[in-house]
Design an enzyme around this catalytic site. Structure first.
Site, short mmCIF file in Angstrom:
data_model
loop_
_atom_site.label_atom_id
_atom_site.label_comp_id
_atom_site.label_asym_id
_atom_site.label_seq_id
_atom_site.Cartn_x
_atom_site.Cartn_y
_atom_site.Cartn_z
N TYR A 151 -57.25 4.44 -16.56
CA TYR A 151 -58.02 3.19 -16.50
C TYR A 151 -57.70 2.42 -15.23
O TYR A 151 -58.61 1.92 -14.54
CB TYR A 151 -57.69 2.35 -17.74
CG TYR A 151 -58.51 1.09 -17.89
CD1 TYR A 151 -59.85 1.16 -18.29
CD2 TYR A 151 -57.96 -0.16 -17.66
CE1 TYR A 151 -60.61 0.01 -18.44
CE2 TYR A 151 -58.71 -1.32 -17.81
CZ TYR A 151 -60.03 -1.23 -18.21
OH TYR A 151 -60.78 -2.37 -18.35
N ALA A 152 -56.43 2.33 -14.88
CA ALA A 152 -56.02 1.62 -13.67
C ALA A 152 -56.62 2.27 -12.43
O ALA A 152 -57.10 1.58 -11.52
CB ALA A 152 -54.49 1.58 -13.57
N LYS A 155 -60.35 1.42 -12.17
CA LYS A 155 -60.63 0.04 -11.79
C LYS A 155 -60.21 -0.25 -10.35
O LYS A 155 -60.86 -1.03 -9.65
CB LYS A 155 -59.93 -0.91 -12.76
CG LYS A 155 -60.48 -0.84 -14.19
CD LYS A 155 -61.96 -1.16 -14.25
CE LYS A 155 -62.49 -1.20 -15.67
NZ LYS A 155 -63.91 -1.60 -15.73
N ILE A 184 -58.97 -10.38 -22.00
CA ILE A 184 -60.14 -11.04 -22.56
C ILE A 184 -60.31 -10.59 -24.01
O ILE A 184 -60.18 -9.40 -24.32
CB ILE A 184 -61.42 -10.69 -21.77
CG1 ILE A 184 -61.22 -10.98 -20.28
CG2 ILE A 184 -62.61 -11.46 -22.33
CD1 ILE A 184 -60.98 -12.43 -19.93
#
Length: 244
Positions: A151-152, A155, A184
């Site tokens: 994921y890192a 992104k 979030i």
């Protein structure tokens, strides 16, 4: 739908941050094309929003489908003024346990999907000689995160992709920026154990988790005339968790 008002295309728009972004656009009388693989929630949201929104089922990793849907949206509305690349997934696990499939799936959806959507929409914006592209990255793409190597990486790739696109498209009056949300409150973060949530909360100076609307408000600004001299930037919406 009338074609006079602006049109925003939002990927991953059926739920969470994407849904908040779609609703925010409608509040400003901007038409919205909601794109998602989640037909049930996508159709429900479009019905809830009303006549200014339309849902399109779309798998952003399917290049031929992306091109067909984007072209269809352009022909239906006569324009695409704003693209928000919000769709993304996670497949979290430790590096030594991560399968190649988990790695490639996250990169394919988050990064390659953003590339395919941007390429398809940009050709229309170039002809229009105007446009706004907002890519939803993550603070994880800046600082990394335990158990999220895939994921890192995806992104971080989006952040670099944003800068390159901004340089290429600026002369066509197309601004490209990224937003890096922190923690979030969405379905994606609901599943995180409470003890881990508490540890994250201690890192946030404002002392609260973000709402999808916090991201949507910044998307709205970056899509407005007020951001006409702002491109190639990555802005964190994280309550002060990451300060560059």
């Amino acid at each position: 739908m009338a074609t006079q008002s602006r049109l925003a295309l939002v990927t991953g728009g059926a739920t969470g941050i994407g849904a908040a972004i779609a609703k925010r656009f409608v509040q400003e009388d901007i038409q919205v094309a909601i794109c998602d693989v989640d037909s049930e929630n996508g159709k429900k949201l479009a019905t809830e929003i009303g006549a200014t929104a339309r849902f399109y089922k779309l798998d952003i990793v399917d290049e031929s489908e992306v091109n067909a849907v984007v072209d269809n949206i352009f022909h239906e509305f006569g324009r695409i003024d704003i693209l928000v690349n919000n769709a993304g997934i996670t497949k979290d696990t430790l590096l030594i346990r991560m399968t190649r499939e988990d790695w490639e799936r996250v990169l394919r959806v988050n990064l390659t999907g953003t590339f395919l959507m941007t390429k398809a929409v940009a050709k229309h914006m170039i002809k229009q000689r105007h446009g706004r592209i907002v890519n939803i990255a993550s603070v994880v793409g800046i600082i990394g995160n335990f158990g999220q190597a895939n994921y890192a990486a995806s992104k971080a790739g989006i952040i670099a992709f944003t800068k390159s696109c901004a340089k290429e498209l600026a002369r066509r009056n197309i601004m490209v920026n990224a937003i890096a949300p922190g923690f979030i409150k969405t379905r994606m973060t609901e599943v995180i154990p409470d003890e881990i949530k508490e540890s994250y909360l201690k890192l946030i100076p404002l002392g609260r988790f973000g709402e999808p609307e916090d991201v949507a408000n910044l998307v709205m600004f970056l899509s407005s005339d007020g951001a006409a001299y702002l491109t190639g930037q990555t802005i964190c919406v994280d309550g002060g968790m990451v300060m560059q």
